[in-house]
Design an enzyme around this catalytic site. Structure first.
Site, PDB file in Angstrom:
ATOM      1  CD  GLU A 119      -2.666   2.357  -2.778  1.00  0.00           C
ATOM      2  OE1 GLU A 119      -2.713   1.332  -3.490  1.00  0.00           O
ATOM      3  OE2 GLU A 119      -3.343   2.484  -1.725  1.00  0.00           O
ATOM      4  CE  LYS A 163      -7.265  -2.932   2.655  1.00  0.00           C
ATOM      5  NZ  LYS A 163      -6.623  -3.098   1.336  1.00  0.00           N
ATOM      6  CG  HIS A 179      -7.550  -3.373   6.237  1.00  0.00           C
ATOM      7  ND1 HIS A 179      -7.055  -4.525   5.655  1.00  0.00           N
ATOM      8  CD2 HIS A 179      -6.474  -2.575   6.428  1.00  0.00           C
ATOM      9  CE1 HIS A 179      -5.758  -4.413   5.503  1.00  0.00           C
ATOM     10  NE2 HIS A 179      -5.378  -3.241   5.967  1.00  0.00           N
TER      11      HIS A 179
END
Length: 413
Positions: free
Chosen positions: A314, A335, A340
């Site tokens: 990412e 998160k 999550h």
């Protein structure tokens, strides 16, 4: 021309809090919601902790008889929806019901009900299976229960794309309003998968952190010593409206959804495409769809799972998209605080993004202690940061390579 889509209501059931105010306080507190699992005996599991929703009483939101016929994931969604409708101030009259739909994402569905009834089947035989098993287990029932509760007669179905489920649900809901098939959409995601079978399966796949001696510091996105994500549960629900409809009724507009990006890595069952090329394309599509300069993106709520592969990919993707501007914008992973939430993550995290826009405060990435040379952006480490946001992105990437990005605009610009 596409119709404009705005957010007028939000609702949250989360490990950090059971409403929007407590959720915001939680994600800006610098403290993780992780702790020892209480839903079942986790003694023999390799990971013994999670981010559970505490203190939730479905009867505060749902008729007690109806609540007993809903799996926990449905209860979460109806509760969050009630909050969102109350915030929106929308009066659901008979003439508008056909134009209000509900698309709710869920990655897992009613797995708790499945497990309980499988135990009954093995121990006591098929006649002990609940007659409500099917409607309680199927993922589409969250949207179905919402439609029944509020009499919504518009488009209604479920999206299941693992951890991108809620963001895909929001994306499709946005498109339905843009093309005129609905005036209002209830959307987001919900999951309640902290169960023995589900949790055990995530343990076996090696996705979860094993910091059993220190759950509070287990979720550490973008940190060099990250070792996996922390399971969570909950729901994030948004009320989307066509702009002119919302304006005509005097609704308060929280944010405008301006761009959608959707792709697939086409690479691996569980691992992200390592270069970040496809994730980058997802963000590019959202920015192009929104028609705004990428230099005006001030904040990205990252997927940021705290797994070695995801956070690196990412970060690479963000740098591919933004070049030098990647080092001027801010990126954070909520998160780190919430854990999550699987199929609910995209809904909860878009709500976090909208609250950041409203308050001009960025929620932090907590537990960030050791920088990773391959993750070298501003991750808003450990403390909230004041920042005026013009445009923001919310990223969601799921098992199966499913990618979604939602671009939102500050309504004041």
């Amino acid at each position: 021309m596409k119709k404009r889509v705005v957010v007028t209501g939000i609702g949250v059931i989360s490990p950090c809090g059971l409403d929007v105010e407590s959720f915001w306080a939680g994600i800006t507190s610098g403290k993780s919601a992780a702790g020892p699992i209480t839903h079942f005996d986790a003694t023999n599991f390799s990971t013994k902790f999670a981010c559970e929703v505490k203190g939730f009483n479905p009867e505060n939101y749902i008729d007690p008889k109806k609540a007993t016929r809903m799996d926990r994931f449905c209860q979460f969604a109806v509760a969050a929806c009630r909050q969102a409708f109350e915030m929106s101030g929308l009066e659901i009259s008979d003439d508008i019901k056909p134009y209000i739909g509900a698309i709710i994402g869920s990655g897992i569905g009613g797995i708790g009900t499945v497990e309980a009834n499988h135990t009954l089947l093995i121990q006591k035989g098929p006649r002990r299976i609940s007659p409500f098993l099917i409607p309680m287990m199927i993922p589409d029932m969250a949207g179905g229960e919402i439609a029944i509760e509020w009499g919504l007669e518009g488009p209604n179905f479920s999206i299941s794309s693992a951890c991108a489920s809620a963001s895909h649900a929001i994306a499709i809901s946005t498109r339905l309003i843009q093309i005129g098939e609905a005036k209002v959409m209830v959307t987001g995601g919900t999951d309640a998968a902290i169960t023995p079978l589900s949790h055990g399966a995530f343990c076996r796949i090696g996705a979860l952190s094993k910091r059993n001696d220190d759950p509070q510091h287990a979720s550490r996105p973008f940190d060099k010593d990250r070792d996996g994500f922390v399971m969570a549960e909950g729901s994030g629900i948004l009320i989307l409206e066509e702009y002119e409809f919302a304006k005509a009724r005097g609704a308060k507009i929280l944010a405008e959804i301006v761009g959608i990006g959707q792709t697939d890595d086409a690479y691996h069952q569980t691992a992200p495409e390592p270069t970040g090329e496809i994730a980058a394309r997802t963000m590019e599509f959202a920015i192009k769809d929104g028609g705004f300069p990428k230099e005006e993106v001030d904040y990205i709520n990252a997927h940021g799972t705290s797994t070695p592969l995801n956070d690196k990919a990412e970060s690479h993707a963000i740098k591919k998209v933004f070049g030098e501007h990647a080092y001027k914008l801010s990126v954070s992973s909520t998160k780190s605080t919430t854990g999550h939430l699987l199929g609910a993550a995209g809904g909860v995290e878009l709500i976090a993004t909208i609250l950041a826009i409203q308050k001009s405060i960025l929620p932090p990435t907590i537990n960030y202690q050791t920088p990773d040379p391959e993750c070298d952006l501003d991750y808003v480490p450990n403390k909230p940061k004041e920042k005026k946001i013009r445009f923001a992105l919310s990223n969601s990437f799921g098992f199966g390579g499913h990618n979604a990005c939602i671009a939102v605009k500050n309504p004041e610009i």
